[in-house]
Design an enzyme around this catalytic site. Sequence first.
Site, PDB file in Angstrom:
ATOM      1  N   LYS A 176      15.223  89.091  -3.458  1.00 28.83           N
ATOM      2  CA  LYS A 176      13.961  89.325  -2.752  1.00 28.83           C
ATOM      3  C   LYS A 176      13.357  87.988  -2.317  1.00 28.83           C
ATOM      4  O   LYS A 176      13.806  86.932  -2.752  1.00 28.83           O
ATOM      5  CB  LYS A 176      12.990  90.100  -3.641  1.00 28.83           C
TER       6      LYS A 176
HETATM    7  C1  LIG Z   1      15.880  95.439  -5.505  1.00 27.06           C
HETATM    8  C2  LIG Z   1      15.298  96.776  -5.459  1.00 27.06           C
HETATM    9  C3  LIG Z   1      14.942  97.470  -6.631  1.00 27.06           C
HETATM   10  C4  LIG Z   1      15.258  96.950  -8.007  1.00 27.06           C
HETATM   11  O1  LIG Z   1      14.606  95.757  -8.302  1.00 27.06           O
HETATM   12  P1  LIG Z   1      14.925  95.030  -9.701  1.00 27.06           P
HETATM   13  O2  LIG Z   1      13.789  94.048  -9.830  1.00 27.06           O
HETATM   14  O3  LIG Z   1      16.243  94.354  -9.542  1.00 27.06           O
HETATM   15  O4  LIG Z   1      14.921  96.051 -10.766  1.00 27.06           O
HETATM   16  C5  LIG Z   1      14.323  98.693  -6.513  1.00 27.06           C
HETATM   17  N1  LIG Z   1      14.075  99.234  -5.311  1.00 27.06           N
HETATM   18  C6  LIG Z   1      14.413  98.618  -4.166  1.00 27.06           C
HETATM   19  C7  LIG Z   1      14.091  99.264  -2.847  1.00 27.06           C
HETATM   20  C8  LIG Z   1      15.047  97.375  -4.191  1.00 27.06           C
HETATM   21  O5  LIG Z   1      15.422  96.780  -3.058  1.00 27.06           O
END
Ligand SMILES: *Cc1c(COP(=O)(O)O)cnc(C)c1O
Length: 370
Positions: A176
């Site tokens: 992210k």
């Molecule tokens: C990356 C992501 C997650 C999970 O995030 P984590 O912090 O790795 O648990 C959940 N939903 C979406 C849409 C994502 O892109």
Amino acid sequence: MIPRLGEEEAQAAADAVRSGWVAQGPRVARFEQEFAALVGAGHGVAVSSCTTALHLALVVLDVGPGDEVIVPSFSFIATANAVRYVGATPVFADVDLGTGNLTVDTVDAVRTPRTRAVIGVHQGGVPFDVAALREAAGRWGVALVEDAACAAGSTAYGRPAGAGAALAAWSFHPRKLLTTGEGGMVTTDDPAWAARLRRLREHGMNVSAAERHASAQPVLESYLETAFNYRMTDIQAAVGLVQLGRLAELVAQRRALAARYHDLLATIEGLVPVRDPEYGETNFQSFWVLIDPEYGVSRDEVLAELAVAGVSARRGIMAAHLEPAYADLAPGPLPVTERLTRDSLILPLHHALTEDDQDRVVGVLRKLAG
Ligand SMILES: *Cc1c(COP(=O)(O)O)cnc(C)c1O
């Protein structure tokens, strides 16, 4: 995605270690306040990931066995998994071809009397239509949780995506824009929910460990409900606090690179890159391109050619209903989801991408178009 991490983050993490306070403490509290302010929310509760944030959001809503929760299949699988953690049943709704997001109509099509909640995803950073979906959820008497894992720095209706959400879940995974290594946050405007979320992430304790240590008097905690250990560490929060200062610049840079991709791709027939919806702006966390039939080459062939040219593109966003983990569900037709996941790919877009890199990527796509 290559995370933007520098000497400042290294220094901040080292400072946290040297302070002797490495578990959830003062840096987590500051990170929560600054992040909530940045996204326009009243309260932030830091947790270990967006996955655990989604889980706690559903616990706070008392969603459980017998309940249905509508989710897009077109999302990272954690969105659907969170529904199963509370013993509820995920129900997959289709998405809009342009935004990759749920709409009022796609949700309404799979709604039943057992629908307790909807998890709307701001997919790849593209905000869903928050005005429309929040209004409809309110009218239906259904809770709306916003999976804003990818949406830090995106906007909808002139406000940060996730601002005004009943409950929004954020991710700080290195894929992210903002990262703390692993990490997540729940934001809400509701002080009672925020208080319960703080308990739920910390074993159900009525006082936090940090409060207990700060008190001059012995504090006897009690455990109000069966809960979890979903805490973030102060080392992670120290990194996150530095990362917050980079967000505006990161988004501006990605949007400039995305605009350049748009210009270059406009001359190639059959390639449809993701764009801003009319009500907001994406942070271009994922720059995906949908391949129309007139392009004449399949997505997998395009990926293979890009790999030969040394370009690390990725397949498009996954569809959870096509994975073995969800083979036991029998969802209704999801034609847009299946088309997007089959025919789209994600082009490289990160802070270290140069114009030469972009020209090389687009050069391969142009050559393939014949
Ligand atoms: C990356 C992501 C997650 C999970 O995030 P984590 O912090 O790795 O648990 C959940 N939903 C979406 C849409 C994502 O892109």
